[in-house]
Motif scaffolding. Structure first.
Motif, PDB file in Angstrom:
ATOM      1  N   HIS A 109      27.943  30.548  55.393  1.00 41.32           N
ATOM      2  CA  HIS A 109      28.267  29.901  54.119  1.00 41.32           C
ATOM      3  C   HIS A 109      28.490  30.951  53.023  1.00 41.32           C
ATOM      4  O   HIS A 109      29.322  30.747  52.126  1.00 41.32           O
ATOM      5  CB  HIS A 109      27.146  28.945  53.714  1.00 41.32           C
ATOM      6  N   THR A 110      27.777  32.051  53.084  1.00 36.87           N
ATOM      7  CA  THR A 110      27.985  33.129  52.113  1.00 36.87           C
ATOM      8  C   THR A 110      29.369  33.736  52.277  1.00 36.87           C
ATOM      9  O   THR A 110      30.104  33.944  51.297  1.00 36.87           O
ATOM     10  CB  THR A 110      26.913  34.231  52.288  1.00 36.87           C
ATOM     11  N   VAL A 111      29.738  34.018  53.523  1.00 37.87           N
ATOM     12  CA  VAL A 111      31.070  34.574  53.805  1.00 37.87           C
ATOM     13  C   VAL A 111      32.154  33.570  53.428  1.00 37.87           C
ATOM     14  O   VAL A 111      33.214  33.940  52.914  1.00 37.87           O
ATOM     15  CB  VAL A 111      31.184  34.950  55.297  1.00 37.87           C
ATOM     16  N   ASN A 112      31.895  32.287  53.671  1.00 40.15           N
ATOM     17  CA  ASN A 112      32.859  31.254  53.306  1.00 40.15           C
ATOM     18  C   ASN A 112      33.118  31.249  51.797  1.00 40.15           C
ATOM     19  O   ASN A 112      34.259  31.087  51.356  1.00 40.15           O
ATOM     20  CB  ASN A 112      32.344  29.889  53.751  1.00 40.15           C
ATOM     21  N   GLY A 113      32.058  31.406  51.010  1.00 35.70           N
ATOM     22  CA  GLY A 113      32.221  31.481  49.561  1.00 35.70           C
ATOM     23  C   GLY A 113      33.100  32.650  49.163  1.00 35.70           C
ATOM     24  O   GLY A 113      33.955  32.545  48.267  1.00 35.70           O
ATOM     25  N   PHE A 114      32.910  33.780  49.837  1.00 33.09           N
ATOM     26  CA  PHE A 114      33.705  34.987  49.579  1.00 33.09           C
ATOM     27  C   PHE A 114      35.174  34.747  49.927  1.00 33.09           C
ATOM     28  O   PHE A 114      36.076  35.044  49.132  1.00 33.09           O
ATOM     29  CB  PHE A 114      33.129  36.138  50.403  1.00 33.09           C
ATOM     30  N   LEU A 115      35.434  34.195  51.115  1.00 36.66           N
ATOM     31  CA  LEU A 115      36.805  33.989  51.577  1.00 36.66           C
ATOM     32  C   LEU A 115      37.546  32.947  50.737  1.00 36.66           C
ATOM     33  O   LEU A 115      38.722  33.130  50.413  1.00 36.66           O
ATOM     34  CB  LEU A 115      36.800  33.556  53.042  1.00 36.66           C
ATOM     35  N   CYS A 116      36.866  31.866  50.387  1.00 36.81           N
ATOM     36  CA  CYS A 116      37.513  30.827  49.579  1.00 36.81           C
ATOM     37  C   CYS A 116      37.854  31.349  48.187  1.00 36.81           C
ATOM     38  O   CYS A 116      38.891  30.986  47.613  1.00 36.81           O
ATOM     39  CB  CYS A 116      36.615  29.598  49.478  1.00 36.81           C
ATOM     40  N   ALA A 117      36.997  32.206  47.650  1.00 37.88           N
ATOM     41  CA  ALA A 117      37.308  32.821  46.361  1.00 37.88           C
ATOM     42  C   ALA A 117      38.536  33.715  46.491  1.00 37.88           C
ATOM     43  O   ALA A 117      39.376  33.766  45.586  1.00 37.88           O
ATOM     44  CB  ALA A 117      36.105  33.626  45.869  1.00 37.88           C
ATOM     45  N   ALA A 118      38.661  34.415  47.622  1.00 37.29           N
ATOM     46  CA  ALA A 118      39.829  35.267  47.859  1.00 37.29           C
ATOM     47  C   ALA A 118      41.101  34.436  47.915  1.00 37.29           C
ATOM     48  O   ALA A 118      42.142  34.806  47.363  1.00 37.29           O
ATOM     49  CB  ALA A 118      39.650  36.045  49.165  1.00 37.29           C
ATOM     50  N   ILE A 119      41.023  33.284  48.582  1.00 34.10           N
ATOM     51  CA  ILE A 119      42.191  32.402  48.686  1.00 34.10           C
ATOM     52  C   ILE A 119      42.573  31.858  47.307  1.00 34.10           C
ATOM     53  O   ILE A 119      43.747  31.866  46.914  1.00 34.10           O
ATOM     54  CB  ILE A 119      41.905  31.241  49.649  1.00 34.10           C
ATOM     55  N   GLY A 120      41.581  31.374  46.567  1.00 34.86           N
ATOM     56  CA  GLY A 120      41.848  30.854  45.231  1.00 34.86           C
ATOM     57  C   GLY A 120      42.410  31.913  44.300  1.00 34.86           C
ATOM     58  O   GLY A 120      43.347  31.664  43.532  1.00 34.86           O
ATOM     59  N   PHE A 121      41.861  33.120  44.392  1.00 33.35           N
ATOM     60  CA  PHE A 121      42.331  34.232  43.563  1.00 33.35           C
ATOM     61  C   PHE A 121      43.777  34.574  43.890  1.00 33.35           C
ATOM     62  O   PHE A 121      44.608  34.759  42.991  1.00 33.35           O
ATOM     63  CB  PHE A 121      41.442  35.453  43.787  1.00 33.35           C
ATOM     64  N   LYS A 134      56.277  30.739  33.964  1.00 32.76           N
ATOM     65  CA  LYS A 134      55.598  31.094  32.711  1.00 32.76           C
ATOM     66  C   LYS A 134      54.114  30.756  32.834  1.00 32.76           C
ATOM     67  O   LYS A 134      53.622  29.755  32.328  1.00 32.76           O
ATOM     68  CB  LYS A 134      56.230  30.332  31.538  1.00 32.76           C
ATOM     69  N   PHE A 135      53.418  31.607  33.566  1.00 29.61           N
ATOM     70  CA  PHE A 135      52.020  31.316  33.873  1.00 29.61           C
ATOM     71  C   PHE A 135      51.255  32.632  33.877  1.00 29.61           C
ATOM     72  O   PHE A 135      51.368  33.427  34.807  1.00 29.61           O
ATOM     73  CB  PHE A 135      51.933  30.645  35.248  1.00 29.61           C
ATOM     74  N   LYS A 136      50.509  32.898  32.820  1.00 24.60           N
ATOM     75  CA  LYS A 136      49.788  34.159  32.709  1.00 24.60           C
ATOM     76  C   LYS A 136      48.340  33.898  32.335  1.00 24.60           C
ATOM     77  O   LYS A 136      48.053  33.211  31.357  1.00 24.60           O
ATOM     78  CB  LYS A 136      50.435  35.053  31.645  1.00 24.60           C
ATOM     79  N   LEU A 137      47.441  34.451  33.141  1.00 25.55           N
ATOM     80  CA  LEU A 137      46.012  34.332  32.871  1.00 25.55           C
ATOM     81  C   LEU A 137      45.399  35.717  32.757  1.00 25.55           C
ATOM     82  O   LEU A 137      45.771  36.634  33.490  1.00 25.55           O
ATOM     83  CB  LEU A 137      45.304  33.554  33.993  1.00 25.55           C
ATOM     84  N   ALA A 138      44.459  35.842  31.844  1.00 25.86           N
ATOM     85  CA  ALA A 138      43.730  37.101  31.706  1.00 25.86           C
ATOM     86  C   ALA A 138      42.849  37.309  32.936  1.00 25.86           C
ATOM     87  O   ALA A 138      42.512  36.345  33.638  1.00 25.86           O
ATOM     88  CB  ALA A 138      42.876  37.060  30.437  1.00 25.86           C
ATOM     89  N   PRO A 139      42.461  38.550  33.219  1.00 20.73           N
ATOM     90  CA  PRO A 139      41.624  38.836  34.400  1.00 20.73           C
ATOM     91  C   PRO A 139      40.366  37.986  34.495  1.00 20.73           C
ATOM     92  O   PRO A 139      40.003  37.527  35.574  1.00 20.73           O
ATOM     93  CB  PRO A 139      41.289  40.325  34.225  1.00 20.73           C
ATOM     94  N   PHE A 141      39.876  34.966  33.390  1.00 21.10           N
ATOM     95  CA  PHE A 141      40.201  33.600  33.775  1.00 21.10           C
ATOM     96  C   PHE A 141      40.620  33.514  35.243  1.00 21.10           C
ATOM     97  O   PHE A 141      40.357  32.514  35.915  1.00 21.10           O
ATOM     98  CB  PHE A 141      41.291  33.034  32.867  1.00 21.10           C
ATOM     99  N   LEU A 142      41.273  34.568  35.749  1.00 17.52           N
ATOM    100  CA  LEU A 142      41.588  34.621  37.166  1.00 17.52           C
ATOM    101  C   LEU A 142      40.305  34.588  38.000  1.00 17.52           C
ATOM    102  O   LEU A 142      40.212  33.887  39.010  1.00 17.52           O
ATOM    103  CB  LEU A 142      42.375  35.895  37.488  1.00 17.52           C
TER     104      LEU A 142
END
Length: 275
Positions: A109-121, A134-139, A141-142
């Motif tokens: 579950h810890t690794v899953n949290g890491f991987l899902c964050a990578a996908i979302g990022f 036209k889509f810009k987010l500051a670091p 917010f990313l």
């Protein structure tokens, strides 16, 4: 036709040479799964056969994503994904590591949290860097979006586990034995809950469970899973924040951040360097 085959072979060879470690891990794990599949067929264990087929399908996902979405997965991230799939399906389900090895489920579950964050990022970063959108987010917010995406996936998975337990008679939300319970229901009012301490045993329908305490049937497991998912999501969100802040200067960080492929098929940064 022969020209296309040659071009495909050249690209495939380049991919293998660039991610040698990931390719070796992929081949070894795939051979182990195929071996497990053969054993399952011989023994007539069709449940394990299903897990083997599912694992092979999941192994193909990184390649499918790279080919169809124009994303280059770094070798280290791809290795983590492959090991995660193997640990969850083959070792966890077929090998019963979830019950045999303490904290196996917690680790995944810890690794899953890491991987899902990578996908979302990666999803948001690709939009962020697309000149046509036209889509810009500051670091910061990313990083927040990556964290929220990971936690949302974690919550949806807990919903799925609860559904299987409540309606399919499964036990995905594992039991926990606790020795102290605070109960408003047993108290005289909502402002005066009863605290039951040093619980030794619990009786259900006149049968002593003999577990050495109160048997919680899912709350502790769910909260533990969400908490370690939170840890994994935070770790990657911090990594992603500094990656965007410095735009790829850290060598370690680059190994976990998906890249956008340019028109010539190279990762964006490599293509710029080549130009």
């Amino acid at each position: 036709m022969s020209k296309k085959i040659t071009e495909f072979g050249r690209k495939y060879k380049n991919q293998v040479e660039k991610h040698k470690a990931a390719f070796v891990v992929f081949v070894i794990l795939r051979l182990l799964v195929v071996l497990a599949m053969v054993i399952s067929c011989i023994s007539g264990n069709y449940e394990n056969l299903f897990y083997c087929v599912l694992t092979l399908v999941l192994f193909a996902l990184p390649t499918f994503v790279e080919k169809n979405f124009g994303i280059e997965l770094p070798g280290a991230l791809e290795i983590v994904i492959l090991l995660f799939i193997f640990a969850a399906e083959i070792l966890g389900e077929m090998g019963s590591y979830y019950t045999k090895i303490p904290y196996w489920d917690t680790m995944l579950h810890t690794v899953n949290g890491f991987l899902c964050a990578a996908i979302g990022f990666a999803m948001v970063d690709i939009l962020n860097r697309n000149e046509r959108i036209k889509f810009k987010l500051a670091p910061i917010f990313l990083a927040v979006v990556a964290f929220c995406f990971s936690m949302t996936i974690g919550v949806l998975w807990e919903f799925f586990e609860f559904f299987c337990d409540a309606f399919l008679g499964m036990d995905m939300q594992k039991d926990f034995v606790v020795s102290t319970v605070t109960s408003t229901y047993l108290g005289t009012s909502t402002h005066d809950p009863v605290v039951l301490e040093d619980i030794k045993n619990v009786t259900v329908d006149g049968i002593a469970l003999g577990v050495g305490g109160y048997l919680d049937i899912g709350l502790y497991d769910t909260m533990k899973d969400l908490f370690v998912n939170f840890i994994g999501a935070v770790v990657f969100s911090v990594i992603g924040f500094f990656y965007v802040k410095t735009r790829g200067q850290g060598k370690l960080v680059k190994q976990f951040i998906p890249k956008i492929k340019s028109k010539n098929g190279l990762p964006e940064e490599d293509a710029n360097e080549k130009d």
